[in-house]
Design an enzyme around this catalytic site. Structure first.
Site, PDB file in Angstrom:
ATOM      1  N   HIS A   1      -2.483   5.318   6.612  1.00  0.00           N
ATOM      2  CA  HIS A   1      -1.102   5.766   6.806  1.00  0.00           C
ATOM      3  C   HIS A   1      -1.016   7.240   6.375  1.00  0.00           C
ATOM      4  CE1 HIS A   1       0.029   1.480   6.723  1.00  0.00           C
ATOM      5  NE2 HIS A   1      -0.397   1.366   5.477  1.00  0.00           N
TER       6      HIS A   1
ATOM      7  N   CYS B   1       0.816  -1.223   0.000  1.00  0.00           N
ATOM      8  CA  CYS B   1       0.000   0.000   0.000  1.00  0.00           C
ATOM      9  C   CYS B   1       0.851   1.275   0.000  1.00  0.00           C
ATOM     10  CB  CYS B   1      -0.929  -0.006   1.201  1.00  0.00           C
ATOM     11  SG  CYS B   1      -0.124  -0.477   2.738  1.00  0.00           S
TER      12      CYS B   1
HETATM   13  N1  LIG Z   1      -3.896  -5.110   4.944  1.00  0.00           N
HETATM   14  C1  LIG Z   1      -3.177  -4.201   4.351  1.00  0.00           C
HETATM   15  O1  LIG Z   1      -3.136  -3.056   4.772  1.00  0.00           O
HETATM   16  C2  LIG Z   1      -2.408  -4.535   3.122  1.00  0.00           C
HETATM   17  C3  LIG Z   1      -1.918  -5.794   2.897  1.00  0.00           C
HETATM   18  N2  LIG Z   1      -1.155  -6.031   1.781  1.00  0.00           N
HETATM   19  C4  LIG Z   1      -0.591  -7.357   1.546  1.00  0.00           C
HETATM   20  O2  LIG Z   1      -1.646  -8.200   1.088  1.00  0.00           O
HETATM   21  C5  LIG Z   1      -1.425  -9.536   1.533  1.00  0.00           C
HETATM   22  C6  LIG Z   1      -2.642  -9.998   2.308  1.00  0.00           C
HETATM   23  O3  LIG Z   1      -2.795  -9.166   3.442  1.00  0.00           O
HETATM   24  P1  LIG Z   1      -4.190  -9.021   4.192  1.00  0.00           P
HETATM   25  O4  LIG Z   1      -5.315  -9.091   3.244  1.00  0.00           O
HETATM   26  O5  LIG Z   1      -4.051  -7.830   5.054  1.00  0.00           O
HETATM   27  O6  LIG Z   1      -4.166 -10.306   5.105  1.00  0.00           O
HETATM   28  P2  LIG Z   1      -5.384 -10.903   5.937  1.00  0.00           P
HETATM   29  O7  LIG Z   1      -4.772 -11.596   7.096  1.00  0.00           O
HETATM   30  O8  LIG Z   1      -6.437  -9.894   6.159  1.00  0.00           O
HETATM   31  O9  LIG Z   1      -5.986 -11.981   4.940  1.00  0.00           O
HETATM   32  C7  LIG Z   1      -5.321 -13.134   4.576  1.00  0.00           C
HETATM   33  C8  LIG Z   1      -6.340 -14.244   4.359  1.00  0.00           C
HETATM   34  O10 LIG Z   1      -5.666 -15.418   3.895  1.00  0.00           O
HETATM   35  C9  LIG Z   1      -6.155 -16.543   4.629  1.00  0.00           C
HETATM   36  N3  LIG Z   1      -5.110 -17.581   4.613  1.00  0.00           N
HETATM   37  C10 LIG Z   1      -4.094 -17.771   5.473  1.00  0.00           C
HETATM   38  N4  LIG Z   1      -3.340 -18.804   5.077  1.00  0.00           N
HETATM   39  C11 LIG Z   1      -3.890 -19.291   3.943  1.00  0.00           C
HETATM   40  C12 LIG Z   1      -3.573 -20.344   3.057  1.00  0.00           C
HETATM   41  N5  LIG Z   1      -2.515 -21.129   3.262  1.00  0.00           N
HETATM   42  N6  LIG Z   1      -4.371 -20.557   1.978  1.00  0.00           N
HETATM   43  C13 LIG Z   1      -5.444 -19.779   1.741  1.00  0.00           C
HETATM   44  N7  LIG Z   1      -5.795 -18.749   2.554  1.00  0.00           N
HETATM   45  C14 LIG Z   1      -5.024 -18.495   3.634  1.00  0.00           C
HETATM   46  C15 LIG Z   1      -6.470 -15.992   6.012  1.00  0.00           C
HETATM   47  O11 LIG Z   1      -7.374 -16.825   6.684  1.00  0.00           O
HETATM   48  C16 LIG Z   1      -7.078 -14.644   5.650  1.00  0.00           C
HETATM   49  O12 LIG Z   1      -8.458 -14.750   5.340  1.00  0.00           O
HETATM   50  C17 LIG Z   1      -0.107  -9.504   2.317  1.00  0.00           C
HETATM   51  O13 LIG Z   1       0.946  -9.786   1.427  1.00  0.00           O
HETATM   52  C18 LIG Z   1      -0.024  -8.047   2.771  1.00  0.00           C
HETATM   53  O14 LIG Z   1       1.290  -7.630   3.017  1.00  0.00           O
HETATM   54  C19 LIG Z   1      -0.929  -5.072   0.842  1.00  0.00           C
HETATM   55  C20 LIG Z   1      -1.430  -3.819   1.005  1.00  0.00           C
HETATM   56  C21 LIG Z   1      -2.151  -3.439   2.192  1.00  0.00           C
HETATM   57  O1  LIG Z   2       1.408  -3.312   2.901  1.00  0.00           O
HETATM   58  C1  LIG Z   2       1.229  -2.687   3.935  1.00  0.00           C
HETATM   59  O2  LIG Z   2       2.105  -1.833   4.490  1.00  0.00           O
HETATM   60  P1  LIG Z   2       3.579  -1.501   3.966  1.00  0.00           P
HETATM   61  O3  LIG Z   2       3.428  -0.731   2.680  1.00  0.00           O
HETATM   62  O4  LIG Z   2       4.139  -0.655   5.032  1.00  0.00           O
HETATM   63  O5  LIG Z   2       4.308  -2.802   3.777  1.00  0.00           O
HETATM   64  C2  LIG Z   2       0.017  -2.970   4.725  1.00  0.00           C
HETATM   65  O6  LIG Z   2      -0.380  -1.856   5.476  1.00  0.00           O
HETATM   66  C3  LIG Z   2       0.244  -4.206   5.556  1.00  0.00           C
HETATM   67  O7  LIG Z   2       1.128  -3.897   6.542  1.00  0.00           O
HETATM   68  P2  LIG Z   2       1.297  -4.835   7.849  1.00  0.00           P
HETATM   69  O8  LIG Z   2       2.462  -5.743   7.534  1.00  0.00           O
HETATM   70  O9  LIG Z   2       1.580  -3.875   8.950  1.00  0.00           O
HETATM   71  O10 LIG Z   2      -0.010  -5.578   8.049  1.00  0.00           O
END
Ligand SMILES: NC(=O)C1=CN([C@@H]2O[C@H](COP(=O)(O)OP(=O)(O)OC[C@H]3O[C@@H](n4cnc5c(N)ncnc54)[C@H](O)[C@@H]3O)[C@@H](O)[C@H]2O)C=CC1
Ligand SMILES: O=C(OP(=O)(O)O)[C@H](O)COP(=O)(O)O
Length: 338
Positions: A221, A141
């Protein structure tokens, strides 16, 4: 028109939004999403009509919960043309062999290393280089927001160097496990933070370093950005450059904080209060001695969602022109910022 068949592996903060955004497009379709457990998020996915796929060992639990899974995650992957991996950072890399075995294209998120896909994506910066690729990583992000702001300034004024301080939200609003709740945490203490090097994975020519602090908030952020440029410029010129960008929004009219930006997103009836654009305070844009300063806010839960859609369109060769894809994506999800 034959639509590209898309699966979302990992239906959390990013995955649920990507799934809905794919649904909003007319050139791609969602063939399934994966959930590990039949919890409330799975129940909503079921209500929304998504086919849910689960680990083989958990199929019985879904059956018992009254939302029978359509199959295993491996079966979902087999049916797709492209999988968007939205599993937690570090988990996605373990799925690479699954995707390769099934011969499907894959997108990972910013929690994985650049080397996993070998190509880091931002729609404004390098859409055309992603056309036809099999493996792509959509940067995180904060990195997405920095790329969107730096690229047009570099194009028009030449960027000599960028220094950015990030105030990072501690965790997402639904997360009951992480903090801090009463501290400001240099994260990481050892400089730079990963964001500067990450921008270079998309824009290798940019001289950038970054430092980040985690703060007790979940909404957005905020970045303090300083860019040294090659050419003399005025505040109005910088405003015009940002103002011409399809995913940059100026915030004002009393929006003096992230809380008010989120309220604005609610009032606009954006899905899940999503603010897909960089939110730049035009009043903060300050110029002098070939240096530009400004503040921008970043809605971490949603900013990468349109980028994932554009990455799909490029990889599936549904559109060769990045500007056209960005316009199509924005229109379909309801991102109008002018
Ligand atoms: N949340 C944020 O602010 C942001 C996250 N990201 C990136 O996006 C990716 C996902 O992050 P989030 O959506 O925040 O995570 P999250 O924890 O909200 O969602 C991940 C999902 O994957 C599921 N999961 C876990 N292990 C699994 C597996 N082996 N197979 C299938 N599903 C599985 C979990 O149960 C959960 O529903 C990460 O790489 C993160 O760094 C990127 C930008 C922003
Ligand atoms: O991609 C993100 O942040 P980043 O740009 O600081 O790596 C998301 O806010 C996820 O960050 P987290 O690793 O604190 O859940």
């Amino acid at each position: 028109m034959v639509k590209a068949k898309i699966a979302v592996n990992g239906y959390g903060t990013i995955g649920k939004r990507v799934a809905d955004a794919v649904r909003a497009q007319d050139d791609m379709e969602i063939i399934g999403i994966s959930k590990t457990k039949p919890n409330y998020e799975a129940a909503v996915a079921h209500q929304l009509g998504y086919d849910i796929y689960a680990p083989a060992a958990n199929l019985g639990a879904f059956e018992k919960a009254g939302m029978p899974a359509a199959g295993t995650i491996e079966e979902m992957v087999e049916k797709a043309d492209l999988v968007v991996d939205c599993t937690p950072g570090g988990v996605g890399e373990g799925n690479k062999s699954l995707y390769e075995k099934a011969g499907v294209k894959a997108i990972w998120q910013g929690g994985e290393d650049h080397s996993l896909a070998g190509f880091s994506f931002n729609a404004i910066c390098n859409y055309e280089q992603a056309v036809g690729r099999d493996l792509v990583r959509v940067v995180s992000c904060n990195t997405t927001a920095l790329c969107r702001a730096i690229y047009p300034i570099d194009k028009e004024l030449g960027v000599k160097k960028v220094r950015v301080i990030l105030a990072r939200r501690a965790t997402d609003p639904n997360d009951v496990k992480k903090g801090p709740i009463n501290a400001i945490v240099p994260d990481p203490i050892k400089l730079p933070s990963h964001h500067g090097p990450d921008v270079k994975s998309v824009l290798p020519q940019i001289n950038i370093t970054s430092a980040a602090l985690k703060i007790p908030t979940t909404l957005m952020h905020v970045h303090t950005v300083n860019m040294e440029v090659d050419k003399d410029c005025t505040v109005d010129e910088v405003k015009n450059i940002f103002g011409s960008q399809p995913r940059i929004r100026f915030v004002g009219q009393g929006m003096s904080s992230t809380a008010e930006i989120m309220e604005f997103a609610r009032d606009m009836k954006r899905p899940r209060n999503d603010m897909w654009e960089n939110c730049i305070w035009p009043e903060s844009i300050t110029v002098g001695d070939k240096e530009i300063y400004f503040f921008q806010a970043v809605h971490q839960e949603s900013i990468v969602v349109p980028e994932n859609i554009d990455a799909i369109r490029a990889m599936m060769e549904l559109e060769s022109d990045g500007a056209k894809s960005i316009e199509k994506t924005n229109k379909a999800i309801g991102l109008y910022n002018k």
